[in-house]
Scaffold this motif. Structure first.
Motif, PDB file in Angstrom:
ATOM      1  N   SER A  14      23.805  58.795  14.349  1.00  0.00           N
ATOM      2  CA  SER A  14      23.548  58.542  12.942  1.00  0.00           C
ATOM      3  C   SER A  14      23.115  57.096  12.750  1.00  0.00           C
ATOM      4  O   SER A  14      23.810  56.177  13.162  1.00  0.00           O
ATOM      5  N   ASN A  15      21.935  56.895  12.160  1.00  0.00           N
ATOM      6  CA  ASN A  15      21.397  55.561  11.884  1.00  0.00           C
ATOM      7  C   ASN A  15      21.258  54.687  13.131  1.00  0.00           C
ATOM      8  O   ASN A  15      21.364  53.475  13.057  1.00  0.00           O
ATOM      9  N   GLY A  16      21.019  55.311  14.296  1.00  0.00           N
ATOM     10  CA  GLY A  16      20.783  54.553  15.512  1.00  0.00           C
ATOM     11  C   GLY A  16      22.032  53.925  16.104  1.00  0.00           C
ATOM     12  O   GLY A  16      21.946  53.016  16.906  1.00  0.00           O
ATOM     13  N   HIS A  17      23.178  54.404  15.741  1.00  0.00           N
ATOM     14  CA  HIS A  17      24.411  53.808  16.201  1.00  0.00           C
ATOM     15  C   HIS A  17      25.205  54.814  17.027  1.00  0.00           C
ATOM     16  O   HIS A  17      25.232  55.985  16.731  1.00  0.00           O
ATOM     17  N   ARG A  26      15.808  48.426  23.227  1.00  0.00           N
ATOM     18  CA  ARG A  26      15.535  48.069  24.627  1.00  0.00           C
ATOM     19  C   ARG A  26      16.421  48.880  25.575  1.00  0.00           C
ATOM     20  O   ARG A  26      15.962  49.384  26.596  1.00  0.00           O
ATOM     21  N   THR A  27      17.688  49.027  25.230  1.00  0.00           N
ATOM     22  CA  THR A  27      18.629  49.784  26.057  1.00  0.00           C
ATOM     23  C   THR A  27      18.263  51.262  26.070  1.00  0.00           C
ATOM     24  O   THR A  27      18.290  51.908  27.123  1.00  0.00           O
ATOM     25  N   GLN A  28      17.924  51.799  24.909  1.00  0.00           N
ATOM     26  CA  GLN A  28      17.527  53.203  24.826  1.00  0.00           C
ATOM     27  C   GLN A  28      16.251  53.458  25.619  1.00  0.00           C
ATOM     28  O   GLN A  28      16.121  54.475  26.296  1.00  0.00           O
ATOM     29  N   ALA A  31      16.991  53.393  29.396  1.00  0.00           N
ATOM     30  CA  ALA A  31      17.665  54.634  29.795  1.00  0.00           C
ATOM     31  C   ALA A  31      16.678  55.795  29.858  1.00  0.00           C
ATOM     32  O   ALA A  31      16.707  56.593  30.799  1.00  0.00           O
ATOM     33  N   ALA A  32      15.790  55.893  28.868  1.00  0.00           N
ATOM     34  CA  ALA A  32      14.795  56.973  28.854  1.00  0.00           C
ATOM     35  C   ALA A  32      13.857  56.863  30.048  1.00  0.00           C
ATOM     36  O   ALA A  32      13.504  57.876  30.670  1.00  0.00           O
ATOM     37  N   LEU A  33      13.454  55.645  30.400  1.00  0.00           N
ATOM     38  CA  LEU A  33      12.567  55.454  31.552  1.00  0.00           C
ATOM     39  C   LEU A  33      13.283  55.772  32.862  1.00  0.00           C
ATOM     40  O   LEU A  33      12.695  56.366  33.775  1.00  0.00           O
ATOM     41  N   ASP A  34      14.550  55.409  32.968  1.00  0.00           N
ATOM     42  CA  ASP A  34      15.330  55.768  34.163  1.00  0.00           C
ATOM     43  C   ASP A  34      15.360  57.284  34.345  1.00  0.00           C
ATOM     44  O   ASP A  34      15.166  57.791  35.450  1.00  0.00           O
ATOM     45  N   ILE A  35      15.597  57.998  33.256  1.00  0.00           N
ATOM     46  CA  ILE A  35      15.622  59.461  33.301  1.00  0.00           C
ATOM     47  C   ILE A  35      14.249  60.008  33.682  1.00  0.00           C
ATOM     48  O   ILE A  35      14.136  60.910  34.515  1.00  0.00           O
ATOM     49  N   TYR A  36      13.201  59.441  33.093  1.00  0.00           N
ATOM     50  CA  TYR A  36      11.832  59.866  33.395  1.00  0.00           C
ATOM     51  C   TYR A  36      11.546  59.748  34.883  1.00  0.00           C
ATOM     52  O   TYR A  36      11.074  60.687  35.522  1.00  0.00           O
ATOM     53  N   PHE A  37      11.843  58.577  35.477  1.00  0.00           N
ATOM     54  CA  PHE A  37      11.566  58.362  36.896  1.00  0.00           C
ATOM     55  C   PHE A  37      12.441  59.243  37.779  1.00  0.00           C
ATOM     56  O   PHE A  37      11.986  59.755  38.805  1.00  0.00           O
TER      57      PHE A  37
END
Length: 97
Positions: A14-17, A26-28, A31-37
């Motif tokens: 909710s609301n990015g929290h 930056r953290t999100q 994490a998304a790029l780690d999952i992608y790779f």
């Protein structure tokens, strides 16, 4: 004038929290790029820069337009880009009326 509503749980929080604490974009992203790779399973990534921009730009434009209640001049100002550039991008993403 385009009017959009931003989903309250765009990233699952909710609301990015998460648990009441802000989760930096930056953290999100990291994490998304780690999952992608990890999910490539040995395959070569292709056009990653374009993929990331497309994934980020559309929700960015939707959120900013929602924030400025659809006012494209104000949206361009908030984004720090030319209004013509914004209009072009909105057409690319089908975000025009």
């Amino acid at each position: 004038m385009l009017r959009t509503k931003t989903p309250a749980k765009a990233n699952g929080y909710s609301n990015g929290h998460a648990n009441g604490n802000a989760v930096p974009l930056r953290t999100q992203t990291a994490a998304a790029l780690d999952i992608y790779f990890t999910n490539l399973n040995g395959h070569k990534p292709g056009r990653l820069y374009e993929l990331v921009l497309r994934e980020v730009e559309e929700p960015l434009f939707r959120a900013v337009l929602g924030y400025v209640e659809g006012n494209q001049s104000r949206a361009a100002e908030v984004l720090g880009i030319n209004r013509g550039t914004l209009r072009k991008k909105l057409r690319e993403y089908g975000l025009t009326e």
